[in-house]
Write a protein that holds these residues in place. Structure first.
Motif, PDB file in Angstrom:
ATOM      1  N   ARG A 117       1.208  -0.922   0.062  1.00 31.15           N
ATOM      2  CA  ARG A 117      -0.579  -0.316   0.250  1.00 31.15           C
ATOM      3  C   ARG A 117       1.130   1.789  -0.162  1.00 31.15           C
ATOM      4  O   ARG A 117       2.165   1.347   0.416  1.00 31.15           O
ATOM      5  CB  ARG A 117      -0.471   0.197   1.380  1.00 31.15           C
ATOM      6  CG  ARG A 117      -2.125  -1.142   0.930  1.00 31.15           C
ATOM      7  CD  ARG A 117      -2.715  -0.734   2.126  1.00 31.15           C
ATOM      8  NE  ARG A 117      -4.224  -2.167   1.854  1.00 31.15           N
ATOM      9  CZ  ARG A 117      -4.844  -2.212   1.992  1.00 31.15           C
ATOM     10  NH1 ARG A 117      -5.710  -1.300   1.142  1.00 31.15           N
ATOM     11  NH2 ARG A 117      -5.690  -3.279   1.505  1.00 31.15           N
ATOM     12  N   VAL A 118       0.025   1.837  -0.655  1.00 33.73           N
ATOM     13  CA  VAL A 118       1.148   3.576  -0.826  1.00 33.73           C
ATOM     14  C   VAL A 118      -0.117   4.814   0.264  1.00 33.73           C
ATOM     15  O   VAL A 118      -0.665   4.432  -0.517  1.00 33.73           O
ATOM     16  CB  VAL A 118       1.210   3.687  -2.126  1.00 33.73           C
ATOM     17  CG1 VAL A 118       1.853   5.580  -2.241  1.00 33.73           C
ATOM     18  CG2 VAL A 118       2.096   3.156  -2.778  1.00 33.73           C
ATOM     19  N   GLY A 119       1.112   5.106   0.523  1.00 37.56           N
ATOM     20  CA  GLY A 119      -0.323   5.731   1.462  1.00 37.56           C
ATOM     21  C   GLY A 119      -0.823   7.213   1.088  1.00 37.56           C
ATOM     22  O   GLY A 119      -1.889   7.690   0.386  1.00 37.56           O
ATOM     23  N   ARG A 120       0.340   8.605   0.624  1.00 40.09           N
ATOM     24  CA  ARG A 120      -0.211   9.612  -0.075  1.00 40.09           C
ATOM     25  C   ARG A 120       0.868  10.075  -1.324  1.00 40.09           C
ATOM     26  O   ARG A 120       1.891   9.970  -1.110  1.00 40.09           O
ATOM     27  CB  ARG A 120      -0.464  10.234   1.093  1.00 40.09           C
ATOM     28  CG  ARG A 120      -1.098  12.349   0.271  1.00 40.09           C
ATOM     29  CD  ARG A 120      -1.356  13.268   1.227  1.00 40.09           C
ATOM     30  NE  ARG A 120      -2.009  13.010   2.226  1.00 40.09           N
ATOM     31  CZ  ARG A 120      -1.976  13.909   3.031  1.00 40.09           C
ATOM     32  NH1 ARG A 120      -1.682  14.985   3.456  1.00 40.09           N
ATOM     33  NH2 ARG A 120      -3.371  13.751   3.591  1.00 40.09           N
ATOM     34  N   ILE A 121       0.573  10.776  -2.391  1.00 39.17           N
ATOM     35  CA  ILE A 121       1.208  11.357  -3.118  1.00 39.17           C
ATOM     36  C   ILE A 121       1.336  12.256  -3.647  1.00 39.17           C
ATOM     37  O   ILE A 121       0.125  12.360  -4.142  1.00 39.17           O
ATOM     38  CB  ILE A 121       0.933  10.167  -4.942  1.00 39.17           C
ATOM     39  CG1 ILE A 121       0.916   8.743  -4.768  1.00 39.17           C
ATOM     40  CG2 ILE A 121       1.960  10.271  -5.869  1.00 39.17           C
ATOM     41  CD1 ILE A 121       0.602   7.825  -5.805  1.00 39.17           C
ATOM     42  N   LEU A 122       1.853  12.551  -2.969  1.00 39.06           N
ATOM     43  CA  LEU A 122       2.321  14.709  -3.427  1.00 39.06           C
ATOM     44  C   LEU A 122       2.474  14.830  -4.658  1.00 39.06           C
ATOM     45  O   LEU A 122       3.871  14.178  -5.047  1.00 39.06           O
ATOM     46  CB  LEU A 122       2.773  15.105  -2.442  1.00 39.06           C
ATOM     47  CG  LEU A 122       2.651  15.350  -1.655  1.00 39.06           C
ATOM     48  CD1 LEU A 122       3.184  15.855  -0.089  1.00 39.06           C
ATOM     49  CD2 LEU A 122       0.616  15.660  -0.913  1.00 39.06           C
ATOM     50  N   LEU A 123       2.119  15.574  -5.849  1.00 43.75           N
ATOM     51  CA  LEU A 123       2.793  15.977  -7.289  1.00 43.75           C
ATOM     52  C   LEU A 123       2.598  17.772  -7.045  1.00 43.75           C
ATOM     53  O   LEU A 123       2.165  18.930  -6.445  1.00 43.75           O
ATOM     54  CB  LEU A 123       1.293  16.173  -8.244  1.00 43.75           C
ATOM     55  CG  LEU A 123       1.236  14.230  -8.354  1.00 43.75           C
ATOM     56  CD1 LEU A 123      -0.119  14.491  -9.057  1.00 43.75           C
ATOM     57  CD2 LEU A 123       2.750  13.678  -8.915  1.00 43.75           C
TER      58      LEU A 123
END
Length: 136
Positions: A117-123
């Motif tokens: 699982r990946v939490g949060r992706i910030l662009l």
């Protein structure tokens, strides 16, 4: 004339007629301007005759049913072999896991089918460039 001379004459005429009837037919003389083409049915010299492909016969309903039964039997055999191979593979993997545990090396506990699982992706950065690079 005697009867004997008459019989000999008739016999000679008969034999000459048979010999003449058994002579081969004369070959046609080709035109000087046309190429020599052998009669139909004879192969060209130096070339083997070309076999014609067999005409496919339409299968009967019984033939189609028999073919379907063969395919079902093959499918059942393949599925049986697949199950046997999977059982052997599971057993060997279990033995290998037990050997690793005896040596104190244990594989990471991962449940099959659960992705990491990946939490949060910030662009960050300009939105157009980010969308183009990540195809958003």
């Amino acid at each position: 004339m005697s009867t004997r001379a008459l019989l000999v004459s008739v016999g000679l005429l008969y034999v000459c007629g048979e010999v003449r009837a058994q002579q081969p037919a004369p070959q046609p003389i080709p035109n000087p301007g046309s190429p020599l083409i052998p009669p139909t049915g004879l192969p060209l010299p130096g070339f083997p005759p070309v076999p014609l492909p067999p005409i496919p016969l339409e299968k009967t309903v019984d033939d189609l049913i028999a073919e379907l039964e063969r395919l079902h039997a093959q499918k059942a055999d393949l599925e049986k072999k697949e199950q046997e191979l999977k059982a052997v593979l599971r057993k060997r993997l279990q033995l290998q896991t037990e050997r690793l545990q005896k040596l104190g090396v244990t594989p990471k506990d991962v449940k099959p089918g659960e992705p990491d699982r990946v939490g949060r992706i910030l662009l960050e950065g300009p939105l157009r460039k980010t969308r183009r690079e990540f195809s958003i």
